[in-house]
Motif scaffolding. Structure first.
Motif, PDB file in Angstrom:
ATOM      1  N   LYS A   2     -12.589  38.098 -26.378  1.00 22.42           N
ATOM      2  CA  LYS A   2     -12.716  39.074 -25.640  1.00 22.42           C
ATOM      3  C   LYS A   2     -13.083  38.302 -24.195  1.00 22.42           C
ATOM      4  O   LYS A   2     -13.649  37.134 -24.107  1.00 22.42           O
ATOM      5  CB  LYS A   2     -13.921  40.013 -25.961  1.00 22.42           C
ATOM      6  N   LEU A   3     -12.972  39.264 -23.068  1.00 20.59           N
ATOM      7  CA  LEU A   3     -13.263  38.559 -21.742  1.00 20.59           C
ATOM      8  C   LEU A   3     -14.687  38.295 -21.486  1.00 20.59           C
ATOM      9  O   LEU A   3     -14.924  37.147 -21.069  1.00 20.59           O
ATOM     10  CB  LEU A   3     -12.761  39.584 -20.777  1.00 20.59           C
ATOM     11  N   SER A   8     -18.818  34.364 -21.213  1.00 19.05           N
ATOM     12  CA  SER A   8     -20.145  33.704 -21.591  1.00 19.05           C
ATOM     13  C   SER A   8     -19.877  32.298 -21.872  1.00 19.05           C
ATOM     14  O   SER A   8     -20.973  31.704 -21.494  1.00 19.05           O
ATOM     15  CB  SER A   8     -20.582  34.333 -23.051  1.00 19.05           C
ATOM     16  N   THR A   9     -18.969  31.892 -22.549  1.00 22.83           N
ATOM     17  CA  THR A   9     -18.672  30.515 -22.817  1.00 22.83           C
ATOM     18  C   THR A   9     -18.591  29.498 -21.691  1.00 22.83           C
ATOM     19  O   THR A   9     -18.948  28.719 -21.454  1.00 22.83           O
ATOM     20  CB  THR A   9     -17.504  30.321 -23.584  1.00 22.83           C
ATOM     21  N   ASP A 131      -7.792  28.969 -24.771  1.00 19.96           N
ATOM     22  CA  ASP A 131      -8.001  29.792 -25.747  1.00 19.96           C
ATOM     23  C   ASP A 131      -7.904  31.465 -25.529  1.00 19.96           C
ATOM     24  O   ASP A 131      -7.325  32.048 -26.428  1.00 19.96           O
ATOM     25  CB  ASP A 131      -9.505  29.361 -26.337  1.00 19.96           C
ATOM     26  N   ALA A 132      -8.321  31.750 -24.412  1.00 25.72           N
ATOM     27  CA  ALA A 132      -8.388  33.184 -24.296  1.00 25.72           C
ATOM     28  C   ALA A 132      -7.107  33.777 -24.018  1.00 25.72           C
ATOM     29  O   ALA A 132      -6.855  34.654 -24.577  1.00 25.72           O
ATOM     30  CB  ALA A 132      -9.241  33.751 -23.066  1.00 25.72           C
ATOM     31  N   LEU A 153      -4.956  41.400 -18.787  1.00 22.68           N
ATOM     32  CA  LEU A 153      -6.125  40.567 -19.262  1.00 22.68           C
ATOM     33  C   LEU A 153      -5.774  39.149 -18.633  1.00 22.68           C
ATOM     34  O   LEU A 153      -6.795  38.323 -18.408  1.00 22.68           O
ATOM     35  CB  LEU A 153      -6.122  40.832 -20.745  1.00 22.68           C
ATOM     36  N   GLN A 154      -4.279  38.732 -18.726  1.00 23.99           N
ATOM     37  CA  GLN A 154      -4.473  37.433 -18.627  1.00 23.99           C
ATOM     38  C   GLN A 154      -4.674  37.013 -16.890  1.00 23.99           C
ATOM     39  O   GLN A 154      -5.556  36.027 -16.680  1.00 23.99           O
ATOM     40  CB  GLN A 154      -2.786  37.106 -18.562  1.00 23.99           C
TER      41      GLN A 154
END
Length: 182
Positions: A2-3, A8-9, A131-132, A153-154
């Motif tokens: 998820k976004l 967070s990462t 990865d996202a 989203l991209q």
């Protein structure tokens, strides 16, 4: 992914890069220079900061006062063997590290090291982006989301990537200025 997970990462990557920057000497005494030093304490590698009280009484000195006096020799040895480039002075109860002023050549080396850490941070963020984006494309292929949602989203992932990459660039700029300021 998820976004929010990706963001967070990416924040964690920024924090890791900042910690790496903190280990680079700038000509001023800073206890975080010793963060990566591990001391052999009763046959166990233990972080120095958990074995001693580390202080900076002035801008050119770091003092290390072990909680257990018997570990003094091991701490001194660990500092000598580390890549910090400082010579410990042991007076029997406290270890003092004198921070010499940096030469121009040494400053350039530290700027290169900071640039390397910054690039590692950027690579980590780009890996998170990859990865996202893979996750988004898989969702689109599995018809979980529409093509438009996928594109949105991209775009959002790319905006996050740009935001956090520029944060790393800002951190690097600050560190470079700190290192080169005499």
């Amino acid at each position: 992914m998820k976004l929010a997970e990706a963001e967070s990462t990416m924040k964690k990557s920024i924090e890791a890069t900042q910690r790496s920057f903190n280990t680079i000497r700038t000509g001023r005494a800073n206890s975080s220079l010793l963060d990566k030093i591990m001391v052999n304490y009763y046959d166990v590698d233990t972080p120095l900061k958990s074995l001693a009280n580390i202080g900076t009484p002035d801008a050119t000195t770091i003092t290390i006062q072990p909680y257990d006096q018997s570990s003094l020799g091991n701490i001194e040895k660990a500092i000598s063997m580390s890549d910090v480039g400082l010579t410990p002075n042991n007076d029997g109860s406290i270890i003092r590290l004198n921070i010499p002023p940096l030469t121009e050549e040494r400053r350039k080396e530290f700027v290169k090291l900071a640039a390397k850490y910054a690039e590692e941070g950027r690579v980590a963020i780009r890996n998170i982006r990859r990865d996202a984006l893979d996750t988004v494309k898989k969702q689109e292929k599995a018809a979980e989301i529409s093509e438009d949602e996928s594109r949105d989203l991209q775009d959002q992932v790319q905006k996050l990537t740009n935001k956090y990459t520029s944060k790393i660039d800002d951190l690097f700029g600050e560190k470079e200025k700190e290192i080169t300021t005499v």
